[in-house]
Scaffold this motif. Structure first.
Motif, short mmCIF file in Angstrom:
data_model
loop_
_atom_site.label_atom_id
_atom_site.label_comp_id
_atom_site.label_asym_id
_atom_site.label_seq_id
_atom_site.Cartn_x
_atom_site.Cartn_y
_atom_site.Cartn_z
N ILE A 90 55.40 44.07 31.51
CA ILE A 90 54.14 44.75 31.17
C ILE A 90 54.20 46.21 31.54
N THR A 91 54.63 46.49 32.77
CA THR A 91 54.70 47.89 33.20
C THR A 91 55.78 48.66 32.44
N GLY A 92 56.71 47.91 31.83
CA GLY A 92 57.75 48.53 31.03
C GLY A 92 57.35 48.77 29.59
N GLY A 93 56.12 48.35 29.26
CA GLY A 93 55.61 48.62 27.93
C GLY A 93 55.58 47.46 26.97
N ALA A 94 55.88 46.24 27.44
CA ALA A 94 55.85 45.08 26.55
C ALA A 94 54.42 44.86 26.05
N PRO A 95 54.24 44.59 24.75
CA PRO A 95 52.89 44.40 24.21
C PRO A 95 52.28 43.07 24.65
N MET A 107 50.00 40.71 40.54
CA MET A 107 48.99 41.39 39.73
C MET A 107 48.81 42.82 40.21
N ALA A 108 48.96 43.05 41.51
CA ALA A 108 48.79 44.39 42.06
C ALA A 108 49.82 45.36 41.49
N VAL A 109 51.01 44.86 41.16
CA VAL A 109 52.04 45.71 40.55
C VAL A 109 51.53 46.27 39.23
N VAL A 110 50.89 45.41 38.45
CA VAL A 110 50.37 45.81 37.14
C VAL A 110 49.14 46.71 37.31
N ARG A 111 48.27 46.33 38.23
CA ARG A 111 47.05 47.13 38.46
C ARG A 111 47.39 48.52 38.99
N ASP A 112 48.35 48.59 39.93
CA ASP A 112 48.72 49.88 40.51
C ASP A 112 49.39 50.79 39.48
N ALA A 113 49.92 50.19 38.43
CA ALA A 113 50.52 50.97 37.35
C ALA A 113 49.47 51.39 36.33
N ASP A 114 48.20 51.13 36.67
CA ASP A 114 47.08 51.47 35.80
C ASP A 114 47.20 50.78 34.43
N ALA A 115 47.65 49.51 34.48
CA ALA A 115 47.88 48.77 33.24
C ALA A 115 46.83 47.70 32.99
N ALA A 117 42.70 46.63 32.41
CA ALA A 117 41.40 47.16 31.99
C ALA A 117 40.33 46.51 32.86
N GLY A 118 39.97 47.14 33.93
CA GLY A 118 39.01 46.55 34.85
C GLY A 118 39.70 45.75 35.94
N ALA A 119 38.90 45.25 36.86
CA ALA A 119 39.44 44.53 38.02
C ALA A 119 39.83 43.10 37.64
N PRO A 120 41.01 42.65 38.07
CA PRO A 120 41.40 41.24 37.85
C PRO A 120 40.47 40.32 38.62
N VAL A 121 40.32 39.09 38.13
CA VAL A 121 39.49 38.10 38.81
C VAL A 121 40.31 36.84 39.07
N THR A 122 40.07 36.22 40.22
CA THR A 122 40.75 34.97 40.56
C THR A 122 40.08 33.82 39.84
N PHE A 123 40.86 33.00 39.12
CA PHE A 123 40.26 31.91 38.36
C PHE A 123 40.67 30.53 38.86
N VAL A 124 41.81 30.40 39.55
CA VAL A 124 42.21 29.14 40.17
C VAL A 124 43.07 29.43 41.39
N ARG A 125 43.39 28.36 42.12
CA ARG A 125 44.32 28.46 43.24
C ARG A 125 45.33 27.32 43.10
N ASN A 126 46.46 27.42 43.80
CA ASN A 126 47.49 26.39 43.71
C ASN A 126 48.14 26.16 45.06
N VAL A 234 42.43 41.49 31.53
CA VAL A 234 42.73 42.09 30.23
C VAL A 234 43.58 43.33 30.51
N LEU A 235 44.60 43.54 29.70
CA LEU A 235 45.47 44.69 29.91
C LEU A 235 44.94 45.94 29.22
N LYS A 236 45.21 47.07 29.82
CA LYS A 236 44.64 48.34 29.34
C LYS A 236 45.09 48.66 27.91
N ASP A 237 46.33 48.35 27.58
CA ASP A 237 46.86 48.64 26.26
C ASP A 237 46.76 47.44 25.31
#
Length: 268
Positions: A90-95, A107-115, A117-126, A234-237
């Motif tokens: 994703i951070t490398g530009g994959a659609p 997820m922080a890797v993607v968020r810190d790359a500004d990739a 759209a908005g804050a991620p939300v936790t939906f389950v645990r494992n 949701v991803l920014k691009d």
């Protein structure tokens, strides 16, 4: 004198007209409410591309089919794998439109790359389990049993969430373990057991459940110290942001929670 207005006669035909109008209004209101509850309306169409952790494969595939039924003309395409490799793509530009990771740090890797759209939300645990061969022939009942001489154990790579969770559980139990291999994702680790190339693997309980009678799961108390939160965003691009939001809405809905809970996931 004021003119007295004659009451309007209520004929059967007029009753039918009023009833039909009311029904139409109710139907319109219901459609509007349904669209609002889905987080999207008639704009949902086209292809939505979802990058998701390997452990989500079975449940997300089912949710993808339900999404396509709910929104005719849409198509959900998935890329499942280790969360770290997906984040790198994703951070490398994959659609991609949606990213669902098996841990906040990935997820922080993607968020810190500004990739995102908005804050991620936790939906389950494992939670982790020890996967053994059917019938548990080595009589494994604890993490310490995995250190027996000659026992072949597989772990996920330390960079992926299931690997970091396994290391956290091992540290919690004071267990030092040298695996015969590190696998790129949880499915790879589980497959080693299924192919009898390993006697045991530390994987998620959802993957043990998905494998059915091909493996047997062993719970252990240290797993409570290594429960992973799964964030989604949701991803920014995103090329199809409307469908991406609608897919996440389905995942987080009561229907989505049922599918995920039946697969063995824990609610946040």
């Amino acid at each position: 004198m004021p003119t007295r207005r004659t009451p309007l006669a209520v004929t059967p035909a007029r009753v039918r007209t009023v009833a039909a109008g009311s029904a139409a209004l109710l139907a319109l209101t219901a459609c509007s409410s349904s669209a609002e509850s889905d987080g999207a309306g008639s704009e949902v169409s086209g292809t939505v591309t979802v990058f998701a952790a390997a452990s989500l494969k079975e449940s997300f595939t089912e949710l993808g089919e339900r999404f396509e039924e709910r929104y005719p003309g849409t198509q959900v395409t998935f890329s499942f794998g280790g969360s770290d490799s997906l984040a790198a793509s994703i951070t490398g530009g994959a659609p991609a439109d949606v990213f669902a990771a098996a841990g906040p740090s990935t997820m922080a890797v993607v968020r810190d790359a500004d990739a995102t759209a908005g804050a991620p939300v936790t939906f389950v645990r494992n939670q982790l389990q020890i996967a053994t061969l059917p019938g548990n022939p080595d009589r494994i009942t604890s993490l310490k049993d995995l250190t027996r001489p000659g026992l072949k154990v597989v772990l996920c790579d330390k960079e992926v969430p299931c690997g970091s969770a396994a290391q956290k559980a091992l540290d919690s139990g004071g267990v030092k373990l040298t695996p015969v291999s590190y696998e790129q994702d949880v499915k790879g680790a589980l497959m080693k057991v299924q192919l009898k190339e390993a006697d045991a693997a530390l994987v998620y309980r959802t993957d043990v459940k998905a494998a059915g009678d091909k493996v047997q799961g062993v719970s252990f108390p240290e797993s409570a110290e290594a429960i992973n939160d799964y964030p989604i965003a949701v991803l920014k691009d995103a090329r199809n942001a409307e469908a991406a939001r609608a897919f996440i809405t389905l995942v987080r809905s009561a229907e989505g929670r049922r599918v995920l809970t039946e697969a063995g996931f824990l609610q946040p």
